[in-house]
Design a protein around this motif. Structure first.
Motif, PDB file in Angstrom:
ATOM      1  N   VAL A  10       6.938 -35.350  11.434  1.00 23.62           N
ATOM      2  CA  VAL A  10       5.812 -34.477  11.790  1.00 23.62           C
ATOM      3  C   VAL A  10       6.185 -33.057  11.379  1.00 23.62           C
ATOM      4  CG1 VAL A  10       6.620 -34.175  14.208  1.00 23.62           C
ATOM      5  CG2 VAL A  10       4.226 -33.721  13.632  1.00 23.62           C
ATOM      6  N   LEU A  11       5.223 -32.337  10.805  1.00 20.07           N
ATOM      7  CA  LEU A  11       5.496 -30.954  10.398  1.00 20.07           C
ATOM      8  C   LEU A  11       4.269 -30.082  10.606  1.00 20.07           C
ATOM      9  CD1 LEU A  11       4.002 -30.437   7.392  1.00 20.07           C
ATOM     10  CD2 LEU A  11       5.873 -31.876   6.622  1.00 20.07           C
ATOM     11  N   THR A  12       4.519 -28.785  10.737  1.00 17.77           N
ATOM     12  CA  THR A  12       3.436 -27.800  10.791  1.00 17.77           C
ATOM     13  C   THR A  12       3.597 -26.901   9.574  1.00 17.77           C
ATOM     14  OG1 THR A  12       4.825 -26.408  12.230  1.00 17.77           O
ATOM     15  CG2 THR A  12       3.209 -27.815  13.313  1.00 17.77           C
ATOM     16  N   SER A  13       2.488 -26.598   8.922  1.00 16.42           N
ATOM     17  CA  SER A  13       2.587 -25.875   7.651  1.00 16.42           C
ATOM     18  C   SER A  13       1.461 -24.854   7.537  1.00 16.42           C
ATOM     19  CB  SER A  13       2.524 -26.919   6.536  1.00 16.42           C
ATOM     20  OG  SER A  13       2.314 -26.335   5.292  1.00 16.42           O
ATOM     21  N   ILE A  41      10.053 -32.162  11.093  1.00 13.72           N
ATOM     22  CA  ILE A  41      10.473 -31.486   9.855  1.00 13.72           C
ATOM     23  C   ILE A  41      10.192 -30.004  10.071  1.00 13.72           C
ATOM     24  CG2 ILE A  41      10.113 -31.308   7.348  1.00 13.72           C
ATOM     25  CD1 ILE A  41      11.097 -34.108   8.265  1.00 13.72           C
ATOM     26  N   ARG A  42      11.231 -29.173   9.958  1.00 18.98           N
ATOM     27  CA  ARG A  42      11.045 -27.749  10.223  1.00 18.98           C
ATOM     28  C   ARG A  42      10.610 -27.001   8.960  1.00 18.98           C
ATOM     29  NH1 ARG A  42      16.199 -27.293  14.090  1.00 18.98           N
ATOM     30  NH2 ARG A  42      17.200 -27.764  12.128  1.00 18.98           N
ATOM     31  N   ARG A  43       9.804 -25.950   9.196  1.00 15.40           N
ATOM     32  CA  ARG A  43       9.349 -25.039   8.133  1.00 15.40           C
ATOM     33  C   ARG A  43       8.450 -25.736   7.102  1.00 15.40           C
ATOM     34  NH1 ARG A  43      14.408 -23.876   9.887  1.00 15.40           N
ATOM     35  NH2 ARG A  43      14.508 -21.845  10.869  1.00 15.40           N
ATOM     36  N   GLY A  44       7.600 -26.617   7.611  1.00 14.58           N
ATOM     37  CA  GLY A  44       6.557 -27.221   6.778  1.00 14.58           C
ATOM     38  C   GLY A  44       7.092 -28.024   5.606  1.00 14.58           C
ATOM     39  N   TRP A  45       6.318 -28.037   4.521  1.00 20.45           N
ATOM     40  CA  TRP A  45       6.712 -28.831   3.340  1.00 20.45           C
ATOM     41  C   TRP A  45       8.061 -28.379   2.794  1.00 20.45           C
ATOM     42  CZ3 TRP A  45       4.270 -33.026   3.556  1.00 20.45           C
ATOM     43  CH2 TRP A  45       2.902 -33.103   3.787  1.00 20.45           C
ATOM     44  N   GLY A 100       6.003 -42.466   7.125  1.00 25.41           N
ATOM     45  CA  GLY A 100       4.774 -41.678   7.051  1.00 25.41           C
ATOM     46  C   GLY A 100       5.024 -40.281   7.591  1.00 25.41           C
ATOM     47  N   ILE A 101       4.093 -39.379   7.293  1.00 25.54           N
ATOM     48  CA  ILE A 101       4.216 -37.985   7.755  1.00 25.54           C
ATOM     49  C   ILE A 101       2.903 -37.575   8.414  1.00 25.54           C
ATOM     50  CG2 ILE A 101       4.436 -35.563   7.011  1.00 25.54           C
ATOM     51  CD1 ILE A 101       6.981 -36.777   6.283  1.00 25.54           C
ATOM     52  N   VAL A 102       2.999 -36.926   9.566  1.00 21.68           N
ATOM     53  CA  VAL A 102       1.820 -36.275  10.146  1.00 21.68           C
ATOM     54  C   VAL A 102       1.940 -34.791   9.804  1.00 21.68           C
ATOM     55  CG1 VAL A 102       0.540 -35.701  12.236  1.00 21.68           C
ATOM     56  CG2 VAL A 102       1.631 -37.949  12.032  1.00 21.68           C
ATOM     57  N   ALA A 103       0.962 -34.278   9.053  1.00 22.82           N
ATOM     58  CA  ALA A 103       1.002 -32.886   8.588  1.00 22.82           C
ATOM     59  C   ALA A 103      -0.072 -32.087   9.327  1.00 22.82           C
ATOM     60  CB  ALA A 103       0.764 -32.833   7.089  1.00 22.82           C
ATOM     61  N   ARG A 118       0.477 -39.532  -3.137  1.00 25.85           N
ATOM     62  CA  ARG A 118       0.464 -40.128  -4.487  1.00 25.85           C
ATOM     63  C   ARG A 118       1.846 -40.620  -4.899  1.00 25.85           C
ATOM     64  NH1 ARG A 118      -3.843 -35.750  -6.818  1.00 25.85           N
ATOM     65  NH2 ARG A 118      -5.688 -36.996  -6.332  1.00 25.85           N
ATOM     66  N   LEU A 119       2.882 -40.116  -4.193  1.00 30.11           N
ATOM     67  CA  LEU A 119       4.248 -40.586  -4.490  1.00 30.11           C
ATOM     68  C   LEU A 119       4.617 -41.769  -3.591  1.00 30.11           C
ATOM     69  CD1 LEU A 119       6.155 -37.178  -4.899  1.00 30.11           C
ATOM     70  CD2 LEU A 119       5.211 -38.643  -6.691  1.00 30.11           C
ATOM     71  N   GLY A 120       3.650 -42.210  -2.792  1.00 18.91           N
ATOM     72  CA  GLY A 120       3.887 -43.417  -1.994  1.00 18.91           C
ATOM     73  C   GLY A 120       4.229 -43.182  -0.536  1.00 18.91           C
ATOM     74  N   ILE A 121       4.210 -41.923  -0.088  1.00 16.56           N
ATOM     75  CA  ILE A 121       4.464 -41.667   1.342  1.00 16.56           C
ATOM     76  C   ILE A 121       3.119 -41.442   2.031  1.00 16.56           C
ATOM     77  CG2 ILE A 121       5.577 -40.119   3.041  1.00 16.56           C
ATOM     78  CD1 ILE A 121       7.629 -41.651   1.384  1.00 16.56           C
ATOM     79  N   PRO A 122       2.721 -42.329   2.922  1.00 12.30           N
ATOM     80  CA  PRO A 122       1.427 -42.149   3.604  1.00 12.30           C
ATOM     81  C   PRO A 122       1.434 -40.899   4.491  1.00 12.30           C
ATOM     82  CG  PRO A 122       2.349 -44.346   3.998  1.00 12.30           C
ATOM     83  CD  PRO A 122       3.428 -43.532   3.379  1.00 12.30           C
ATOM     84  N   VAL A 123       0.338 -40.188   4.477  1.00 11.92           N
ATOM     85  CA  VAL A 123       0.235 -38.954   5.278  1.00 11.92           C
ATOM     86  C   VAL A 123      -1.053 -38.983   6.086  1.00 11.92           C
ATOM     87  CG1 VAL A 123       0.280 -36.422   5.212  1.00 11.92           C
ATOM     88  CG2 VAL A 123       1.430 -37.705   3.422  1.00 11.92           C
TER      89      VAL A 123
END
Ligand code: F6P
Length: 329
Positions: A10-13, A41-45, A100-103, A118-123
């Protein structure tokens, strides 16, 4: 998605927004309830590129509901916008075993999400920005708190403007959109509200509004300017040149992004966090959680990014109708 979800990030961006912490908390606790682990995940993307992470659990996100800002920090990453940066981010996802990632963020965050998917990681995306300018949802986390903060500041300004019989020009945020300015302008009973969606006619939108207000007996005036219209300082100068009064200009700025999230933001963020993880747990991904007609919905990211949000005509008319001496025709 073919594999069961065991661990998500999980990240905030992008620009922070009050309510991001309740969203992170809801993601972590909902994931735990499904037996899914969460890595913050710290500091977003950017953090996904540099492998800047922290393990989160139900206890570690305790007492964050009322905290403004984001415990995960945030950033705007230029590197992630390049294919090389995204390849490095993919490596981190593989290394950490993220399914997966929650953005959590705004439009820029979701453009990044689409590229990663598109690189295969569901978001799954959760809309959070004080601007409320995301096409696929009629509400973004942080908007209500920012409105309340701006309203509180303007109420205070009004006290002193009233005592000194002055004109106040207040600039509110909103990037290229007028949602924040319009909502706040209605709530403070502004003499005039200037939004980027309506080309400025200075004589009609400002001079006539102040004049009508003065003729009705008022001796103080409140002009709310969305930052997308241009500088409030310039608007102040023009008022001085054309009407002869000497306005005081206040730029509310980043104060609108801080503070404890309101009830609406805590509740919405919690529900959005829940829906985001539920989507993953039920085998879906690559969508944005939005609210439409009071219901939570999932919109495919690609489609979501093509959707535009326009300033509500009805709300603009309401604002106009509240102005002294205004004519609807
Ligand atoms: O998108 C949120 C927002 O606060 C906008 O209203 C504003 O234009 C921008 O971010 C300011 O960005 P920064 O924090 O980079 O100055």
């Amino acid at each position: 998605m073919d594999r069961p979800i065991k661990r998500i990030g999980v990240l905030t961006s992008g620009g922070d927004a009050p309510g991001m912490n309740p969203a992170v908390r809801a993601v972590v606790r909902t994931a735990a309830s499904y037996g899914i682990e969460t890595i913050g995940i710290r500091r977003g993307w950017q953090g996904l590129i540099t492998s800047d992470f922290v393990k989160l659990d139900s206890t570690s996100v305790g007492h964050t509901l009322s905290r403004g800002g984001t415990i995960l920090y945030t950033a705007r990453s230029d590197e992630f916008m390049e294919p090389k940066g995204r390849e490095r981010a993919l490596t981190t996802c593989k290394m950490l075993g993220l399914n997966g990632i929650v953005a959590i963020g705004g439009d820029g965050t979701f453009r990044g999400a689409l590229e990663l998917s598109r690189l295969g990681i569901p978001v799954v995306g959760i809309p959070a920005t004080i601007d409320n300018d995301i096409g696929c949802t009629n509400y973004t986390i942080g908007f209500d708190t920012a409105c309340n903060t701006a309203i509180d500041c303007i109420d205070k300004l009004r006290d002193t403007m009233q005592s000194h019989e002055r004109c106040s020009v207040v600039e509110v945020m909103g990037r290229n959109a007028g949602f924040l300015a319009l909502y706040v302008g209605i709530a403070v009973g502004a003499t005039a509200v200037l939004v980027p969606e309506h080309p400025l006619n200075f004589e009609k939108d400002v001079v006539e509004r102040i004049r009508a207000s003065r003729l009705s007996g008022n001796t103080h005036f409140m002009i709310v300017v969305a930052e997308g219209v241009g500088s409030a300082v310039e608007i102040g100068k023009r008022i001085k040149e054309e009407i002869g009064i000497d306005p005081r200009v206040t730029v509310l700025g980043h104060i609108q992004r801080g503070g404890a999230p309101s009830a609406r933001d805590r509740e919405t963020a919690t529900r959005m966090g829940f829906y985001a993880v539920r989507a993953f747990a039920e085998g879906r991904g690559n969508c944005i959680i939005g609210t439409q007609e009071g219901k939570m919905v999932e919109i495919p990211i690609e489609e979501a990014l093509t959707m535009k949000r326009t300033l509500q005509k009805e709300r603009y008319q309401v604002m106009k109708a509240m102005q002294i001496g205004s004519h609807m025709t």
